[in-house]
Motif scaffolding. Structure first.
Motif, PDB file in Angstrom:
ATOM      1  N   GLY A   2       0.845  -1.192   0.000  1.00  0.00           N
ATOM      2  CA  GLY A   2       0.000   0.000   0.000  1.00  0.00           C
ATOM      3  C   GLY A   2       0.869   1.226   0.000  1.00  0.00           C
ATOM      4  N   HIS A   3       0.483   2.235  -0.764  1.00  0.00           N
ATOM      5  CA  HIS A   3       1.313   3.413  -0.916  1.00  0.00           C
ATOM      6  C   HIS A   3       0.489   4.671  -0.732  1.00  0.00           C
ATOM      7  CE1 HIS A   3       5.360   2.776  -1.867  1.00  0.00           C
ATOM      8  NE2 HIS A   3       5.256   2.481  -3.128  1.00  0.00           N
ATOM      9  N   GLY A   4       1.103   5.662  -0.068  1.00  0.00           N
ATOM     10  CA  GLY A   4       0.537   7.003  -0.018  1.00  0.00           C
ATOM     11  C   GLY A   4       1.670   7.980   0.080  1.00  0.00           C
ATOM     12  N   HIS A   5       1.531   9.176  -0.444  1.00  0.00           N
ATOM     13  CA  HIS A   5       2.619  10.145  -0.448  1.00  0.00           C
ATOM     14  C   HIS A   5       2.109  11.494   0.014  1.00  0.00           C
ATOM     15  CE1 HIS A   5       5.338   7.424  -2.628  1.00  0.00           C
ATOM     16  NE2 HIS A   5       4.268   7.081  -3.309  1.00  0.00           N
ATOM     17  N   GLY A   6       2.951  12.198   0.825  1.00  0.00           N
ATOM     18  CA  GLY A   6       2.638  13.555   1.214  1.00  0.00           C
ATOM     19  C   GLY A   6       3.759  14.469   0.769  1.00  0.00           C
ATOM     20  N   HIS A   7       3.431  15.581   0.088  1.00  0.00           N
ATOM     21  CA  HIS A   7       4.449  16.465  -0.455  1.00  0.00           C
ATOM     22  C   HIS A   7       4.266  17.861   0.114  1.00  0.00           C
ATOM     23  CE1 HIS A   7       5.863  13.481  -3.361  1.00  0.00           C
ATOM     24  NE2 HIS A   7       4.598  13.195  -3.569  1.00  0.00           N
ATOM     25  N   GLY A   8       5.383  18.550   0.421  1.00  0.00           N
ATOM     26  CA  GLY A   8       5.357  19.920   0.901  1.00  0.00           C
ATOM     27  C   GLY A   8       6.314  20.747   0.083  1.00  0.00           C
ATOM     28  N   GLY A   9       6.638  21.927   0.597  1.00  0.00           N
ATOM     29  CA  GLY A   9       7.589  22.791  -0.069  1.00  0.00           C
ATOM     30  C   GLY A   9       7.022  23.406  -1.334  1.00  0.00           C
ATOM     31  N   ALA A  10       5.880  24.070  -1.253  1.00  0.00           N
ATOM     32  CA  ALA A  10       5.256  24.683  -2.417  1.00  0.00           C
ATOM     33  C   ALA A  10       6.090  25.864  -2.900  1.00  0.00           C
ATOM     34  CB  ALA A  10       3.835  25.145  -2.082  1.00  0.00           C
ATOM     35  N   ALA A  11       5.817  26.284  -4.163  1.00  0.00           N
ATOM     36  CA  ALA A  11       6.570  27.396  -4.751  1.00  0.00           C
ATOM     37  C   ALA A  11       6.387  28.675  -3.941  1.00  0.00           C
ATOM     38  CB  ALA A  11       6.113  27.611  -6.195  1.00  0.00           C
ATOM     39  N   ASP A  12       5.189  28.885  -3.386  1.00  0.00           N
ATOM     40  CA  ASP A  12       4.949  30.087  -2.582  1.00  0.00           C
ATOM     41  C   ASP A  12       5.816  30.086  -1.333  1.00  0.00           C
ATOM     42  OD1 ASP A  12       3.415  32.551  -1.994  1.00  0.00           O
ATOM     43  OD2 ASP A  12       2.645  31.365  -0.311  1.00  0.00           O
ATOM     44  N   ASP A  13       5.979  28.922  -0.735  1.00  0.00           N
ATOM     45  CA  ASP A  13       6.857  28.807   0.436  1.00  0.00           C
ATOM     46  C   ASP A  13       8.279  29.208   0.080  1.00  0.00           C
ATOM     47  OD1 ASP A  13       4.739  27.945   1.904  1.00  0.00           O
ATOM     48  OD2 ASP A  13       5.466  25.906   2.222  1.00  0.00           O
ATOM     49  N   ARG A  14       8.760  28.734  -1.057  1.00  0.00           N
ATOM     50  CA  ARG A  14      10.130  29.051  -1.469  1.00  0.00           C
ATOM     51  C   ARG A  14      10.302  30.538  -1.742  1.00  0.00           C
ATOM     52  NH1 ARG A  14       9.412  24.363  -4.502  1.00  0.00           N
ATOM     53  NH2 ARG A  14       9.443  25.486  -6.494  1.00  0.00           N
ATOM     54  N   ARG A  15       9.275  31.166  -2.319  1.00  0.00           N
ATOM     55  CA  ARG A  15       9.356  32.604  -2.574  1.00  0.00           C
ATOM     56  C   ARG A  15       9.433  33.390  -1.270  1.00  0.00           C
ATOM     57  NH1 ARG A  15       5.687  31.416  -6.854  1.00  0.00           N
ATOM     58  NH2 ARG A  15       3.913  31.825  -5.486  1.00  0.00           N
ATOM     59  N   ARG A  16       8.620  32.997  -0.300  1.00  0.00           N
ATOM     60  CA  ARG A  16       8.648  33.704   0.984  1.00  0.00           C
ATOM     61  C   ARG A  16       9.972  33.493   1.707  1.00  0.00           C
ATOM     62  NH1 ARG A  16       3.871  31.850   4.357  1.00  0.00           N
ATOM     63  NH2 ARG A  16       3.715  30.100   2.926  1.00  0.00           N
ATOM     64  N   LEU A  17      10.479  32.266   1.642  1.00  0.00           N
ATOM     65  CA  LEU A  17      11.778  32.000   2.248  1.00  0.00           C
ATOM     66  C   LEU A  17      12.879  32.825   1.583  1.00  0.00           C
ATOM     67  CD1 LEU A  17      11.514  28.124   2.661  1.00  0.00           C
ATOM     68  CD2 LEU A  17      11.849  29.756   4.526  1.00  0.00           C
ATOM     69  N   GLY A  18      12.805  32.950   0.262  1.00  0.00           N
ATOM     70  CA  GLY A  18      13.801  33.732  -0.455  1.00  0.00           C
ATOM     71  C   GLY A  18      13.755  35.201  -0.071  1.00  0.00           C
ATOM     72  N   LEU A  19      12.559  35.773   0.056  1.00  0.00           N
ATOM     73  CA  LEU A  19      12.421  37.173   0.456  1.00  0.00           C
ATOM     74  C   LEU A  19      12.921  37.385   1.883  1.00  0.00           C
ATOM     75  CD1 LEU A  19      11.463  40.010  -0.142  1.00  0.00           C
ATOM     76  CD2 LEU A  19       9.135  39.334   0.512  1.00  0.00           C
ATOM     77  N   ALA A  20      12.563  36.462   2.776  1.00  0.00           N
ATOM     78  CA  ALA A  20      13.043  36.564   4.156  1.00  0.00           C
ATOM     79  C   ALA A  20      14.559  36.448   4.216  1.00  0.00           C
ATOM     80  CB  ALA A  20      12.398  35.474   5.015  1.00  0.00           C
ATOM     81  N   LEU A  21      15.132  35.611   3.371  1.00  0.00           N
ATOM     82  CA  LEU A  21      16.585  35.468   3.315  1.00  0.00           C
ATOM     83  C   LEU A  21      17.244  36.779   2.902  1.00  0.00           C
ATOM     84  CD1 LEU A  21      19.248  33.882   3.256  1.00  0.00           C
ATOM     85  CD2 LEU A  21      18.636  33.100   0.941  1.00  0.00           C
ATOM     86  N   ALA A  22      16.679  37.461   1.898  1.00  0.00           N
ATOM     87  CA  ALA A  22      17.249  38.731   1.443  1.00  0.00           C
ATOM     88  C   ALA A  22      17.216  39.786   2.553  1.00  0.00           C
ATOM     89  CB  ALA A  22      16.483  39.227   0.215  1.00  0.00           C
ATOM     90  N   VAL A  23      16.084  39.879   3.254  1.00  0.00           N
ATOM     91  CA  VAL A  23      15.966  40.859   4.341  1.00  0.00           C
ATOM     92  C   VAL A  23      16.922  40.525   5.481  1.00  0.00           C
ATOM     93  CG1 VAL A  23      14.402  41.828   6.076  1.00  0.00           C
ATOM     94  CG2 VAL A  23      13.575  41.394   3.758  1.00  0.00           C
ATOM     95  N   THR A  24      16.996  39.245   5.846  1.00  0.00           N
ATOM     96  CA  THR A  24      17.865  38.831   6.948  1.00  0.00           C
ATOM     97  C   THR A  24      19.334  39.047   6.606  1.00  0.00           C
ATOM     98  OG1 THR A  24      16.219  37.158   7.573  1.00  0.00           O
ATOM     99  CG2 THR A  24      18.413  36.931   8.515  1.00  0.00           C
ATOM    100  N   ALA A  25      19.699  38.801   5.346  1.00  0.00           N
ATOM    101  CA  ALA A  25      21.083  39.038   4.936  1.00  0.00           C
ATOM    102  C   ALA A  25      21.427  40.517   5.043  1.00  0.00           C
ATOM    103  CB  ALA A  25      21.293  38.543   3.506  1.00  0.00           C
TER     104      ALA A  25
END
Length: 313
Positions: A2-25
């Motif tokens: 039996g198989h089931g899969h859960g996926h995360g890390g949406a493109a919106d998440d990556r964009r927000r992380l990237g913006l936060a990274l720029a501000v934090t840097a």
């Protein structure tokens, strides 16, 4: 199986992380200038925290991309565990910074250093504003655990900036030379439990520990209650990363269950996998359906050590 899969890390998440990274840097660059200009240990301590958070956010951005890559013949689980390895690296770096700041603070207690309160106030305000912007970006619209973990790091930065501002106010109003050193020790007190907790969490995942919030005994009992299941053994619950729990088990079916062992609306396999998904959030399940007589075949191999609460036939 039996198989089931859960996926995360949406493109919106990556964009927000990237913006936060720029501000934090940007905050890290300003903090570095401030630490050099003022000689403040509190700013230096906060800079160490911000620096590790830049690494943490960069790792989160990279890991979020890697985690979406499909499995390959060499890495059949994909690269989801890259997030865990990155978090472990961040924890080690954070621990090193924390220990160094604590040692430096003790030395400054013996030989206090005068720090300009106005400069401390200015750079502390810049850091606080930058941290609040990053926190607002990361918390907008929710997000996965990767995003929430990054937000927790930035929240720690904001608390460190508050400690710097408090030291600046005390220095300006009273001239107390130990204010900066005390603020740095407060930042250490904020960092240390978070660092230890992060190390414990990553170590637990890397050692295939049971995911938080899931009780193996409850899973075992629930599978036993599935119609047609007579016994459950070789039950394992672990996680690839903090968002991808998985389970595998052998289900011994009763005579009544033999007719409904296969897939289908009334099959043991579908009932068990649906239960695991809906009740425990275990979307990735690997279940082996077997008859009671199959146990003789399994005992020809080296059995796993008995696990408390998990019975073998």
């Amino acid at each position: 199986m039996g198989h089931g899969h859960g996926h995360g890390g949406a493109a919106d998440d990556r964009r927000r992380l990237g913006l936060a990274l720029a501000v934090t840097a940007l905050v890290a660059v300003v903090g570095a200038v401030g630490a050099v200009v003022t000689g403040s240990l509190a700013l230096l301590a906060d800079l160490g925290h911000v620096g590790t958070d830049v690494v943490a956010l960069a790792t989160a951005v990279i890991a979020a991309g890697l985690a979406t890559r499909p499995p390959s013949r060499r890495r059949t689980f994909g690269l989801g565990r890259a997030e865990v390895l990155g978090a472990a690296l961040n924890a080690v770096l954070l621990l090193g910074v924390t220990v160094w700041v604590a040692v430096e603070a003790v030395e400054r207690i013996a030989t206090p250093t005068e720090v300009p309160g106005a400069g401390l106030l200015l750079y502390g305000l810049v850091g606080l504003v930058g941290n609040l912007v990053s926190l607002a970006v990361l918390q907008r619209g929710g997000g996965g655990m990767n995003v929430r973990g990054a937000a927790l790091h930035v929240l720690g930065d904001a608390l460190g900036s508050v400690a710097v501002l408090a030291a600046a106010v005390v220095t300006l109003t009273t001239g107390w030379v130990y204010a900066d050193t005390v603020a740095s020790l407060v930042i250490v007190a904020i960092l240390l439990p978070r660092t230890v907790g992060l190390l414990r969490e990553t170590g637990h995942v890397l050692l295939e520990g049971t995911p938080a919030g899931i009780d193996v005994d409850d899973v075992h009992a629930a599978l036993l209650d599935v119609e047609g299941v007579a016994e459950v053994h070789d039950l394992h619950v672990w996680s690839i990363n903090d968002r991808s729990p998985a389970v595998s088990a052998h289900l011994v079916i009763s005579d009544e269950g033999c007719a409904t062992a296969d897939c289908g609306e009334h099959g043991v396999l579908d009932r068990a996998s649906t239960l695991l998904r809906d009740r425990f959030g275990l979307h990735h399940s690997t279940l082996q359906i077997e008859a009671l007589e199959h146990a003789d075949h399994e005992e020809a191999c080296s059995p796993l050590p008995a696990v408390e609460g998990v019975r073998r036939p």
